[in-house]
Design a protein around this motif. Structure first.
Motif, PDB file in Angstrom:
ATOM      1  N   PRO A 154      40.131  24.108  31.716  1.00 29.85           N
ATOM      2  CA  PRO A 154      39.901  25.361  30.988  1.00 29.85           C
ATOM      3  C   PRO A 154      39.204  25.127  29.655  1.00 29.85           C
ATOM      4  N   LEU A 155      38.351  26.063  29.284  1.00 32.45           N
ATOM      5  CA  LEU A 155      37.741  26.046  27.954  1.00 32.45           C
ATOM      6  C   LEU A 155      38.636  26.947  27.105  1.00 32.45           C
ATOM      7  N   MET A 156      39.452  26.317  26.288  1.00 26.78           N
ATOM      8  CA  MET A 156      40.565  27.042  25.667  1.00 26.78           C
ATOM      9  C   MET A 156      40.138  28.184  24.749  1.00 26.78           C
ATOM     10  N   ASP A 157      39.081  27.976  23.945  1.00 24.13           N
ATOM     11  CA  ASP A 157      38.730  29.030  22.992  1.00 24.13           C
ATOM     12  C   ASP A 157      38.307  30.318  23.694  1.00 24.13           C
ATOM     13  N   LYS A 158      37.445  30.142  24.711  1.00 24.86           N
ATOM     14  CA  LYS A 158      36.974  31.320  25.437  1.00 24.86           C
ATOM     15  C   LYS A 158      38.117  31.991  26.203  1.00 24.86           C
ATOM     16  N   THR A 159      38.973  31.132  26.776  1.00 26.47           N
ATOM     17  CA  THR A 159      40.101  31.662  27.547  1.00 26.47           C
ATOM     18  C   THR A 159      41.026  32.465  26.639  1.00 26.47           C
ATOM     19  N   ARG A 160      41.269  31.902  25.485  1.00 26.36           N
ATOM     20  CA  ARG A 160      42.152  32.556  24.522  1.00 26.36           C
ATOM     21  C   ARG A 160      41.611  33.939  24.126  1.00 26.36           C
ATOM     22  N   GLU A 161      40.320  33.957  23.872  1.00 30.58           N
ATOM     23  CA  GLU A 161      39.675  35.222  23.503  1.00 30.58           C
ATOM     24  C   GLU A 161      39.925  36.299  24.573  1.00 30.58           C
ATOM     25  N   ARG A 162      39.712  35.898  25.836  1.00 33.82           N
ATOM     26  CA  ARG A 162      39.879  36.884  26.910  1.00 33.82           C
ATOM     27  C   ARG A 162      41.335  37.319  27.065  1.00 33.82           C
ATOM     28  N   LEU A 163      42.231  36.348  26.929  1.00 34.44           N
ATOM     29  CA  LEU A 163      43.654  36.693  27.065  1.00 34.44           C
ATOM     30  C   LEU A 163      44.074  37.660  25.958  1.00 34.44           C
ATOM     31  N   GLN A 164      43.591  37.374  24.751  1.00 35.29           N
ATOM     32  CA  GLN A 164      43.946  38.231  23.617  1.00 35.29           C
ATOM     33  C   GLN A 164      43.388  39.648  23.808  1.00 35.29           C
ATOM     34  N   GLN A 165      42.196  39.719  24.384  1.00 34.33           N
ATOM     35  CA  GLN A 165      41.567  41.032  24.553  1.00 34.33           C
ATOM     36  C   GLN A 165      42.124  41.813  25.734  1.00 34.33           C
ATOM     37  N   ARG A 166      42.298  41.098  26.845  1.00 37.25           N
ATOM     38  CA  ARG A 166      42.588  41.800  28.097  1.00 37.25           C
ATOM     39  C   ARG A 166      44.087  41.896  28.377  1.00 37.25           C
ATOM     40  N   VAL A 167      44.833  40.846  28.059  1.00 37.46           N
ATOM     41  CA  VAL A 167      46.229  40.789  28.491  1.00 37.46           C
ATOM     42  C   VAL A 167      47.200  41.197  27.384  1.00 37.46           C
ATOM     43  N   LYS A 168      46.936  40.734  26.170  1.00 44.64           N
ATOM     44  CA  LYS A 168      47.897  40.980  25.095  1.00 44.64           C
ATOM     45  C   LYS A 168      48.194  42.474  24.880  1.00 44.64           C
ATOM     46  N   PRO A 169      47.138  43.313  24.780  1.00 43.08           N
ATOM     47  CA  PRO A 169      47.425  44.729  24.551  1.00 43.08           C
ATOM     48  C   PRO A 169      48.266  45.349  25.668  1.00 43.08           C
ATOM     49  N   LEU A 170      47.994  44.925  26.911  1.00 44.31           N
ATOM     50  CA  LEU A 170      48.780  45.446  28.036  1.00 44.31           C
ATOM     51  C   LEU A 170      50.250  45.101  27.859  1.00 44.31           C
ATOM     52  N   ALA A 171      50.492  43.796  27.633  1.00 42.44           N
ATOM     53  CA  ALA A 171      51.878  43.334  27.524  1.00 42.44           C
ATOM     54  C   ALA A 171      52.575  44.008  26.347  1.00 42.44           C
ATOM     55  N   GLU A 172      51.835  44.213  25.271  1.00 44.53           N
ATOM     56  CA  GLU A 172      52.437  44.858  24.098  1.00 44.53           C
ATOM     57  C   GLU A 172      52.801  46.318  24.369  1.00 44.53           C
ATOM     58  N   ARG A 173      52.091  46.915  25.310  1.00 46.32           N
ATOM     59  CA  ARG A 173      52.424  48.302  25.678  1.00 46.32           C
ATOM     60  C   ARG A 173      53.541  48.369  26.708  1.00 46.32           C
ATOM     61  N   GLY A 174      54.059  47.203  27.087  1.00 51.44           N
ATOM     62  CA  GLY A 174      55.161  47.202  28.054  1.00 51.44           C
ATOM     63  C   GLY A 174      54.707  47.137  29.505  1.00 51.44           C
ATOM     64  N   VAL A 175      53.398  46.978  29.725  1.00 47.00           N
ATOM     65  CA  VAL A 175      52.909  46.791  31.097  1.00 47.00           C
ATOM     66  C   VAL A 175      53.073  45.309  31.443  1.00 47.00           C
ATOM     67  N   ILE A 176      53.429  45.022  32.695  1.00 52.75           N
ATOM     68  CA  ILE A 176      53.600  43.622  33.086  1.00 52.75           C
ATOM     69  C   ILE A 176      52.338  43.147  33.808  1.00 52.75           C
ATOM     70  N   PRO A 177      51.531  42.306  33.171  1.00 50.20           N
ATOM     71  CA  PRO A 177      50.375  41.758  33.887  1.00 50.20           C
ATOM     72  C   PRO A 177      50.878  40.727  34.899  1.00 50.20           C
ATOM     73  N   VAL A 178      50.404  40.811  36.142  1.00 43.70           N
ATOM     74  CA  VAL A 178      50.786  39.830  37.171  1.00 43.70           C
ATOM     75  C   VAL A 178      49.517  39.037  37.476  1.00 43.70           C
ATOM     76  N   ILE A 179      49.462  37.837  36.916  1.00 45.15           N
ATOM     77  CA  ILE A 179      48.209  37.070  36.912  1.00 45.15           C
ATOM     78  C   ILE A 179      48.248  35.970  37.973  1.00 45.15           C
ATOM     79  N   THR A 180      47.113  35.770  38.630  1.00 45.52           N
ATOM     80  CA  THR A 180      47.026  34.698  39.625  1.00 45.52           C
ATOM     81  C   THR A 180      47.123  33.331  38.938  1.00 45.52           C
TER      82      THR A 180
END
Ligand code: ASP
Ligand code: MG
Length: 502
Positions: A171-197
């Motif tokens: 994994p390229l950590m910086d890019k991965t982190r960016e995407r996780l922060q953008q796509r997953v974090k807000p969902l989880a903070e809203r109480g949605v459970i992301p189910v990731i492969t």
């Protein structure tokens, strides 16, 4: 925020998947609204699915149409079975069944193109291998929604940006982190459970990659690190990391607390519950890791932290791995050289075939390699290609198996092939089914040295030791023994080392 990762056996059937949904709902409600709130789920493919997907691709490459069609039909039945069992009354039933059918239709198309080409590239293989997690994540997310929580399946090909080392991507950590922060974090903070492969990622160009077999643990650690999670929980089917495999030694004890580096050591020696790459991402961010049992939810499991409490009990562990083959390649004269051994190891590495142990024998003029049974065929063909090139035959292919120095193969396995090549004889074959046992001690546990203790125990037990590997530290050692002796040997060692006492 807590990342929960579930392995293939934890979701191996409709019942198991329902149990996992219970766990997720329970864990989510435990932390929802607290500072540790936010639940992220990472899933493997249902058990055996990845193996089947890959075997289907090899079958397609060999033109065995019937075999890959069977694979596809079996996968369809398995996943639709879960839909029927768990989503029969759900309004989503038709959609989820349709999604399973569509994906497997796509798999069928891929298999057909592999069959037409007559070969499968590492890139194609990763695409094929990624289907298992794509299916399981969608099923689990739908089952969770059926329980009244908000859940969304997300393919990690949108999140984990990797290099293009197919089959073993980093994994390229910086890019991965960016995407996780953008796509997953807000969902989880809203109480949605992301189910990731788990297991998969994609290059920057969007081409699917995989992180290596068993890589979902690694995915969970990467996701935990990229989201700054508080903890990552790896749910498996045993009570954490134990002093021995509890299926072999029922009285094996859980190592309740380990440091990152102790856990990394055990994972490296093959402790099946934890992929060795899992430790690094969590260490870098100081994230707590827990290994817990989805079949025994109240057991605390193993806690892995930077600084374990000083009064924890520290015990050595015996790690056994079965499902391995001993393959020998060499000569009956002295034409086998160290350079050839080096080349053999290099080619296997390039082909992504993991060699947990090997030994170079001076007297036998050969290299003994331990590989997983599932890699046996490919290992043989890589070595055949490297050492037994047709232009070097002086007598064509064939010859006898069971030739001097080679044992008769075990039933159903490829016989040893002996070839006359211009500069000597080259032989290649599967010698036997083996297991490895590693005894991983801890400094200060037994001053007289755990290694000699282990040797003495196996000696007195008349275990046939085929090869030995010892690390630079005096407190760990690995043995390769015949597979049929592993259960007895592990039980005997466990009691000889005094690990059975509570
Ligand atoms: N499904 C993948 C495998 O079987 C990844 C995993 O289970 O961790 O290797
Ligand atoms: Mg695993």
């Amino acid at each position: 925020m807590i990342v929960h990762k579930f392995g293939g056996t934890s979701i191996g059937s409709a019942d198991r998947m329902a149990n996992v949904a219970d766990i997720v709902v329970e864990q989510h409600s435990r932390t929802d609204g607290t500072p540790q709130g936010g639940t992220v789920v990472v899933v493997s493919a249902m058990s055996t699915v990845t193996n089947q997907l890959i075997a289907g691709a090899w079958a397609a490459a060999e033109g065995d149409d019937a075999a890959y069609r069977r694979t596809k039909a079996g996968l369809l039945e398995k996943h639709l079975g879960v839909v029927e069992a768990l989503l029969a009354d759900s309004p989503e039933r038709v959609d989820v069944a349709g999604l399973v059918e569509d994906r497997l239709h796509e798999l069928d198309r891929l298999y057909r193109s592999i069959a037409v080409l007559g070969e499968v590239t590492p890139r194609g293989l990763d695409t094929v291998a990624s289907f298992g997690e794509q299916l399981s994540s969608n099923l689990l997310a739908a089952v969770l929604r059926g329980r009244g929580v908000r859940a969304e399946a997300i393919s990690a090909s949108e999140l984990l940006v990797t290099d293009d080392q197919f089959g073993q991507a980093t994994p390229l950590m910086d890019k991965t982190r960016e995407r996780l922060q953008q796509r997953v974090k807000p969902l989880a903070e809203r109480g949605v459970i992301p189910v990731i492969t788990g297991y998969i990622g994609a290059t920057e160009q969007g081409v699917t990659t995989t992180l290596g077999r068993g890589g979902s643990d690694f995915s969970a650690a990467i996701i935990g690190a990229g989201l700054d999670a508080d903890e990552v929980w790896i749910w498996s089917d045993v009570d954490g990391i134990l002093t021995a495999d509890p299926n072999i030694v029922p009285e094996a004890r859980t190592l309740s607390e380990l440091s990152y580096s102790e856990a990394a050591d055990l994972a490296y020696y093959g402790a099946d519950v934890l992929h060795p790459k899992t430790i690094r991402p969590v260490t870098e961010r100081g994230i707590t890791l827990r290994i817990v049992n989805s079949y025994n939810r109240t057991h605390p499991g193993t806690l892995i932290v930077e600084t374990p409490s000083p009064d924890r009990e520290l015990l050595p562990a015996i790690i056994s791995t079965t499902g391995l083959s001993l393959i020998a390649v060499g000569s009956h004269d002295d034409s086998w050289t160290l350079e050839m051994s080096a080349r053999a190891l290099q080619r296997l590495d390039e082909a992504g075939i993991y060699v947990p142990m090997f030994s170079q024998s001076f007297s036998e003029h050969n290299l003994n390699l331990v590989v997983r049974n599932r890699d046996q065929e490919r290992c043989l063909s890589v070595l055949r290609r490297e050492f037994i090139r047709p232009d070097r035959f002086s007598q064509g292919v064939p010859a006898a198996w069971g030739s001097p120095g080679m044992r008769a193969p075990f039933p159903g396995k490829a016989p040893t092939e002996t070839y006359q090549v211009s500069d000597g004889t080259c032989s290649l074959g599967v010698k036997e089914e083996v297991a490895t046992i590693s005894v991983v001690g801890v400094p200060g546990w037994n001053e007289t040295g755990i290694v000699s203790h282990a040797f003495a125990a196996l000696g007195s037990h008349c275990t046939r030791v085929i090869a030995v590997a010892q690390a630079a530290t005096e407190y760990s050692v690995s043995f390769c023994i015949p597979e049929e002796q592993v259960v007895d040997a592990v039980r005997f060692l466990h009691s000889e080392l005094g690990l059975g006492r509570g």
